[in-house]
Scaffold this active site. Structure first.
Site, PDB file in Angstrom:
ATOM      1  N   HIS A 131       0.840  -1.201   0.000  1.00 26.75           N
ATOM      2  CA  HIS A 131       0.000   0.000   0.000  1.00 26.75           C
ATOM      3  C   HIS A 131       0.876   1.251   0.000  1.00 26.75           C
ATOM      4  O   HIS A 131       2.084   1.183   0.228  1.00 26.75           O
ATOM      5  CB  HIS A 131      -0.919   0.037   1.229  1.00 26.75           C
ATOM      6  CG  HIS A 131      -2.119  -0.856   1.106  1.00 26.75           C
ATOM      7  ND1 HIS A 131      -2.074  -2.190   1.430  1.00 26.75           N
ATOM      8  CD2 HIS A 131      -3.385  -0.602   0.692  1.00 26.75           C
ATOM      9  CE1 HIS A 131      -3.274  -2.717   1.221  1.00 26.75           C
ATOM     10  NE2 HIS A 131      -4.082  -1.784   0.775  1.00 26.75           N
ATOM     11  N   LYS A 170      -0.515   4.874   4.545  1.00 27.83           N
ATOM     12  CA  LYS A 170      -1.422   3.951   5.236  1.00 27.83           C
ATOM     13  C   LYS A 170      -0.939   3.699   6.657  1.00 27.83           C
ATOM     14  O   LYS A 170       0.243   3.435   6.899  1.00 27.83           O
ATOM     15  CB  LYS A 170      -1.528   2.627   4.476  1.00 27.83           C
ATOM     16  CG  LYS A 170      -2.576   1.683   5.048  1.00 27.83           C
ATOM     17  CD  LYS A 170      -2.848   0.517   4.110  1.00 27.83           C
ATOM     18  CE  LYS A 170      -3.873  -0.449   4.696  1.00 27.83           C
ATOM     19  NZ  LYS A 170      -5.179   0.209   4.948  1.00 27.83           N
TER      20      LYS A 170
END
Length: 257
Positions: A147, A151
């Protein structure tokens, strides 16, 4: 037509949800909400507020959509239950206690929670047990997720859910077999183990790969999200569905399918 209230209206997901809601003739944007002191600049033709408690009495029955943070989502669900508004939650990183609190609120008003709103990911959750069972116990299972650098939770909620489904398909208790980090002289890999590894960097929306390492071969199943629009589309689909449901359980994508 389904009335919609967007929480976190200034965020990346909030902005996308608002734009998609305005573009959908079957949806009606009736509210946009932000944190205390952050609602300035929300120039939409709907109710705008920095207090959900004050907003909801003006939009009875509207479905709230929330992609904020675990504590905020739990508080939102309690407020939604108090006023009888359904709520769709796409927040990740909720611990078991917070999930239990959502389930408690769901006894009073329809609540939907999914760690990943992608239709593709949720189809994988349904079909992966078939692959696990067909391959048998001689295949080692691992999950790798990637990600963007912003995040906050790790591993991702989607990676955890995928790994839990793999464990359940083997008849294992996930907490007994999980391995979220490997470092140093750790010895041979046990057969009864599922590794979940995390990569973070750049602006990657979301990528999850499940590996099945067998004798003389390897199978990889990968899902890549190219845009956050896939999550927004899933959340709005859930909102339309949830508006017709009754309270009593914490709903998920499996219920829609």
């Amino acid at each position: 037509m389904t009335d919609i209230v967007i929480l976190g209206a200034k965020g990346r997901m909030g902005t996308m949800l608002i734009n998609r809601t305005l573009a959908d003739e079957s949806l009606n944007l009736v509210g946009a909400c932000e944190r205390k002191g952050h609602a300035d600049g929300l120039n939409y033709e709907c109710a705008v507020s920095d207090c959900l408690e004050e907003l909801l009495p003006n939009v009875p029955g509207a479905v709230i959509i929330d992609f904020t943070a675990p504590e905020a989502s739990v508080t939102m669900a309690k407020t939604a239950a108090k006023h009888g508004n359904p709520a769709v939650i796409g927040t990740t990183g909720l611990n078991p206690e917070q999930q239990a609190e959502l389930a408690e609120s769901a006894k009073k008003t329809p609540i939907f929670w999914a760690p990943n709103m992608s239709v593709g990911v949720n189809v994988l959750l349904k079909i992966m047990p078939l692959l696990v069972q067909a391959l048998g116990d001689s295949y080692d299972m691992e999950v790798v997720e990637t990600h963007h650098r912003m995040k906050k939770d790790s591993p991702s909620g989607t990676a955890l859910k995928l790994a839990q489904v793999l464990a359940e398909a083997r008849g294992w208790v996930y907490d007994d077999v999980k391995k979220h980090c490997r470092d140093g002289i750790i010895g041979e890999r046990p057969q009864k183990e599922i590794g979940v590894q995390t990569l973070r960097g750049g602006d990657v929306v979301g990528e999850h790969t499940m590996f099945f390492f067998g004798p003389g071969e390897r199978i990889e199943v990968t899902h890549r999200a190219h845009s956050r629009e896939t999550f927004a589309a899933g959340a709005l689909r859930a909102a339309k569905w949830l508006a017709r449901q009754k309270p009593g359980k914490l709903y998920s994508m499996a219920d829609i399918f």
